[in-house]
Design a protein around this motif. Structure first.
Motif, PDB file in Angstrom:
ATOM      1  N   LEU A 136       0.797  -1.224   0.000  1.00 30.93           N
ATOM      2  CA  LEU A 136       0.000   0.000   0.000  1.00 30.93           C
ATOM      3  C   LEU A 136       0.832   1.278   0.000  1.00 30.93           C
ATOM      4  CD1 LEU A 136      -2.711  -1.244   2.488  1.00 30.93           C
ATOM      5  CD2 LEU A 136      -3.059  -0.785   0.062  1.00 30.93           C
ATOM      6  N   GLY A 137       2.136   1.140   0.027  1.00 31.74           N
ATOM      7  CA  GLY A 137       2.996   2.318  -0.051  1.00 31.74           C
ATOM      8  C   GLY A 137       2.832   3.285   1.091  1.00 31.74           C
ATOM      9  N   GLY A 138       2.416   2.786   2.258  1.00 34.18           N
ATOM     10  CA  GLY A 138       2.289   3.637   3.428  1.00 34.18           C
ATOM     11  C   GLY A 138       1.036   4.483   3.449  1.00 34.18           C
ATOM     12  N   ARG A 139       0.097   4.229   2.537  1.00 33.09           N
ATOM     13  CA  ARG A 139      -1.123   5.036   2.467  1.00 33.09           C
ATOM     14  C   ARG A 139      -2.350   4.134   2.473  1.00 33.09           C
ATOM     15  NH1 ARG A 139      -0.762   8.631  -2.769  1.00 33.09           N
ATOM     16  NH2 ARG A 139      -2.899   9.108  -2.077  1.00 33.09           N
ATOM     17  N   ILE A 140      -3.357   4.530   3.257  1.00 36.42           N
ATOM     18  CA  ILE A 140      -4.606   3.782   3.267  1.00 36.42           C
ATOM     19  C   ILE A 140      -5.799   4.695   3.005  1.00 36.42           C
ATOM     20  CG2 ILE A 140      -3.794   1.860   4.690  1.00 36.42           C
ATOM     21  CD1 ILE A 140      -5.032   3.216   7.109  1.00 36.42           C
ATOM     22  N   ASP A 141      -5.550   5.883   2.402  1.00 36.90           N
ATOM     23  CA  ASP A 141      -6.668   6.719   2.000  1.00 36.90           C
ATOM     24  C   ASP A 141      -7.430   6.021   0.875  1.00 36.90           C
ATOM     25  OD1 ASP A 141      -5.512   8.231  -0.703  1.00 36.90           O
ATOM     26  OD2 ASP A 141      -3.957   7.772   0.779  1.00 36.90           O
ATOM     27  N   GLU A 142      -8.698   6.347   0.743  1.00 38.38           N
ATOM     28  CA  GLU A 142      -9.582   5.575  -0.131  1.00 38.38           C
ATOM     29  C   GLU A 142      -9.137   5.552  -1.585  1.00 38.38           C
ATOM     30  OE1 GLU A 142     -14.346   5.096  -1.171  1.00 38.38           O
ATOM     31  OE2 GLU A 142     -13.659   6.643   0.233  1.00 38.38           O
ATOM     32  N   ASP A 143      -8.841   6.706  -2.160  1.00 42.37           N
ATOM     33  CA  ASP A 143      -8.484   6.741  -3.577  1.00 42.37           C
ATOM     34  C   ASP A 143      -7.259   5.896  -3.870  1.00 42.37           C
ATOM     35  OD1 ASP A 143     -10.611   8.374  -4.132  1.00 42.37           O
ATOM     36  OD2 ASP A 143      -9.434  10.223  -4.258  1.00 42.37           O
ATOM     37  N   HIS A 144      -6.241   6.058  -3.029  1.00 46.70           N
ATOM     38  CA  HIS A 144      -5.000   5.309  -3.245  1.00 46.70           C
ATOM     39  C   HIS A 144      -5.225   3.811  -3.038  1.00 46.70           C
ATOM     40  CE1 HIS A 144      -0.752   4.263  -3.167  1.00 46.70           C
ATOM     41  NE2 HIS A 144      -0.993   3.604  -2.039  1.00 46.70           N
ATOM     42  N   ALA A 145      -5.922   3.451  -1.958  1.00 46.34           N
ATOM     43  CA  ALA A 145      -6.123   2.030  -1.658  1.00 46.34           C
ATOM     44  C   ALA A 145      -6.919   1.338  -2.757  1.00 46.34           C
ATOM     45  CB  ALA A 145      -6.818   1.877  -0.303  1.00 46.34           C
ATOM     46  N   ILE A 146      -7.978   1.969  -3.222  1.00 44.91           N
ATOM     47  CA  ILE A 146      -8.791   1.352  -4.276  1.00 44.91           C
ATOM     48  C   ILE A 146      -8.009   1.271  -5.581  1.00 44.91           C
ATOM     49  CG2 ILE A 146     -10.810   1.714  -5.745  1.00 44.91           C
ATOM     50  CD1 ILE A 146     -12.334   2.593  -3.280  1.00 44.91           C
ATOM     51  N   ARG A 147      -7.245   2.290  -5.886  1.00 46.61           N
ATOM     52  CA  ARG A 147      -6.426   2.234  -7.102  1.00 46.61           C
ATOM     53  C   ARG A 147      -5.419   1.088  -7.007  1.00 46.61           C
ATOM     54  NH1 ARG A 147      -5.185   7.048  -7.144  1.00 46.61           N
ATOM     55  NH2 ARG A 147      -3.142   7.028  -6.145  1.00 46.61           N
ATOM     56  N   THR A 148      -4.790   0.919  -5.855  1.00 46.28           N
ATOM     57  CA  THR A 148      -3.836  -0.175  -5.661  1.00 46.28           C
ATOM     58  C   THR A 148      -4.527  -1.526  -5.798  1.00 46.28           C
ATOM     59  OG1 THR A 148      -2.515   1.209  -4.172  1.00 46.28           O
ATOM     60  CG2 THR A 148      -2.163  -1.173  -4.050  1.00 46.28           C
ATOM     61  N   PHE A 149      -5.699  -1.632  -5.216  1.00 46.87           N
ATOM     62  CA  PHE A 149      -6.499  -2.859  -5.293  1.00 46.87           C
ATOM     63  C   PHE A 149      -6.810  -3.203  -6.752  1.00 46.87           C
ATOM     64  CE2 PHE A 149     -10.817  -4.735  -5.370  1.00 46.87           C
ATOM     65  CZ  PHE A 149     -10.666  -5.816  -4.520  1.00 46.87           C
ATOM     66  N   ASN A 150      -7.297  -2.226  -7.495  1.00 48.58           N
ATOM     67  CA  ASN A 150      -7.657  -2.466  -8.896  1.00 48.58           C
ATOM     68  C   ASN A 150      -6.446  -2.787  -9.756  1.00 48.58           C
ATOM     69  OD1 ASN A 150     -10.441  -2.099  -8.568  1.00 48.58           O
ATOM     70  ND2 ASN A 150     -10.306   0.115  -8.884  1.00 48.58           N
ATOM     71  N   GLU A 151      -5.351  -2.070  -9.543  1.00 54.84           N
ATOM     72  CA  GLU A 151      -4.138  -2.320 -10.324  1.00 54.84           C
ATOM     73  C   GLU A 151      -3.589  -3.713 -10.051  1.00 54.84           C
ATOM     74  OE1 GLU A 151      -1.610   0.924  -9.289  1.00 54.84           O
ATOM     75  OE2 GLU A 151      -2.561   2.323 -10.704  1.00 54.84           O
ATOM     76  N   HIS A 152      -3.665  -4.140  -8.808  1.00 55.16           N
ATOM     77  CA  HIS A 152      -3.221  -5.493  -8.462  1.00 55.16           C
ATOM     78  C   HIS A 152      -4.047  -6.532  -9.220  1.00 55.16           C
ATOM     79  CE1 HIS A 152      -2.062  -8.950  -5.954  1.00 55.16           C
ATOM     80  NE2 HIS A 152      -3.343  -9.243  -5.936  1.00 55.16           N
ATOM     81  N   ASN A 153      -5.360  -6.409  -9.147  1.00 56.73           N
ATOM     82  CA  ASN A 153      -6.223  -7.386  -9.797  1.00 56.73           C
ATOM     83  C   ASN A 153      -6.020  -7.398 -11.315  1.00 56.73           C
ATOM     84  OD1 ASN A 153      -7.232  -8.000  -7.287  1.00 56.73           O
ATOM     85  ND2 ASN A 153      -9.173  -6.923  -7.575  1.00 56.73           N
ATOM     86  N   GLU A 154      -5.846  -6.227 -11.902  1.00 55.91           N
ATOM     87  CA  GLU A 154      -5.599  -6.144 -13.342  1.00 55.91           C
ATOM     88  C   GLU A 154      -4.282  -6.807 -13.716  1.00 55.91           C
ATOM     89  OE1 GLU A 154      -5.821  -1.981 -14.053  1.00 55.91           O
ATOM     90  OE2 GLU A 154      -7.986  -1.882 -13.685  1.00 55.91           O
ATOM     91  N   ALA A 155      -3.260  -6.604 -12.892  1.00 53.66           N
ATOM     92  CA  ALA A 155      -1.956  -7.213 -13.174  1.00 53.66           C
ATOM     93  C   ALA A 155      -2.037  -8.731 -13.111  1.00 53.66           C
ATOM     94  CB  ALA A 155      -0.908  -6.690 -12.197  1.00 53.66           C
ATOM     95  N   VAL A 156      -2.742  -9.246 -12.123  1.00 54.66           N
ATOM     96  CA  VAL A 156      -2.897 -10.701 -12.024  1.00 54.66           C
ATOM     97  C   VAL A 156      -3.588 -11.255 -13.263  1.00 54.66           C
ATOM     98  CG1 VAL A 156      -4.065 -12.558 -10.774  1.00 54.66           C
ATOM     99  CG2 VAL A 156      -2.874 -10.762  -9.495  1.00 54.66           C
ATOM    100  N   ARG A 157      -4.687 -10.638 -13.655  1.00 50.71           N
ATOM    101  CA  ARG A 157      -5.430 -11.130 -14.821  1.00 50.71           C
ATOM    102  C   ARG A 157      -4.605 -11.015 -16.102  1.00 50.71           C
ATOM    103  NH1 ARG A 157      -9.836  -8.459 -12.102  1.00 50.71           N
ATOM    104  NH2 ARG A 157      -9.557  -6.617 -13.420  1.00 50.71           N
ATOM    105  N   ARG A 158      -3.772 -10.008 -16.163  1.00 56.45           N
ATOM    106  CA  ARG A 158      -2.941  -9.807 -17.357  1.00 56.45           C
ATOM    107  C   ARG A 158      -1.790 -10.806 -17.431  1.00 56.45           C
ATOM    108  NH1 ARG A 158      -2.113  -4.879 -16.373  1.00 56.45           N
ATOM    109  NH2 ARG A 158      -0.083  -5.057 -15.357  1.00 56.45           N
TER     110      ARG A 158
END
Length: 214
Positions: A136-158
């Motif tokens: 999470l790069g030291g951040r748990i604010d909503e925008d950053h956390a959700i972006r990290t979540f989505n990017e992770h899932n996209e990377a796995v599927r890719r």
């Protein structure tokens, strides 16, 4: 040797999946809870965080599967190291995931650990290094956390081939999971574990009944 690698973030039904995999005889299954259950795991994962070049066979000695963090943070390494293992990406609506994580695991990061057993504080340090600072790069604010979540899932599927990957939600139940793993469907409901109330009660118990988030 790992046969199943769960690569979804915590709070995507990972504890239920752990229970399900063990019911399907893909156990023992590793999960963040294993660091509470076996304090020797804390030292192994501290070494992973510090060296960056872990001996995965040693870390997962005796395990047939892994889900949740800390393993999910190293999904690329694990899927390369165990090329025959099947991969499960647990998913849920990103907004729902964030609200659940904020009310549970993000709260636990800020809990008062004074008076807790030493191994609990040591486990939090491992989680801080691998999850909070690493994933999470030291951040748990909503925008950053959700972006990290989505990017992770996209990377796995890719990056993981479709024939090796199951995108899975707990609401799907046994059928797609069992079909993916080529095992019979149990004659019982799919496990439902670790809702918010259960998480808070477990955290309070592990903190030795010191202050815990509500």
């Amino acid at each position: 040797m790992l046969q199943v690698i769960g690569v979804g973030f915590g709070r995507t039904g990972t504890l239920s999946l752990r229970t399900a995999l063990e019911r399907l005889e893909f156990g023992p299954c590793h999960h963040m809870a294993a660091l509470f259950e076996d304090p020797a795991q804390i030292g192994l994962w501290r070494e992973v965080a510090e060296t960056g070049t872990p001996d995965w066979d040693r870390v997962y000695d005796g395990y047939r599967a892994t889900v949740d963090w800390p393993g999910a943070a190293y999904w690329r390494d694990l899927t390369r190291h165990y090329p025959d293992a099947k991969v499960i990406l647990t998913v849920r609506d990103p907004e729902c995931w964030y609200q659940s994580a904020r009310a549970t695991i993000f709260q636990s990061h800020n809990a008062d650990f004074d008076g807790a057993p030493p191994e609990v504080a040591a486990m939090r340090d491992v989680a801080r290094r691998i999850v909070w600072e690493g994933v999470l790069g030291g951040r748990i604010d909503e925008d950053h956390a959700i972006r990290t979540f989505n990017e992770h899932n996209e990377a796995v599927r890719r990056e993981i081939g479709a024939g090796r990957l199951l995108k899975f939600e707990a609401a799907h139940g046994w059928e797609p999971l069992c079909a993916f793993l080529d095992v019979p469907v149990p004659d019982e409901p799919y496990p439902r574990s670790n809702d918010r109330a259960a998480f808070a009660a477990t955290l309070k118990e592990r903190l030795g009944n010191t202050a815990a988030p509500s």
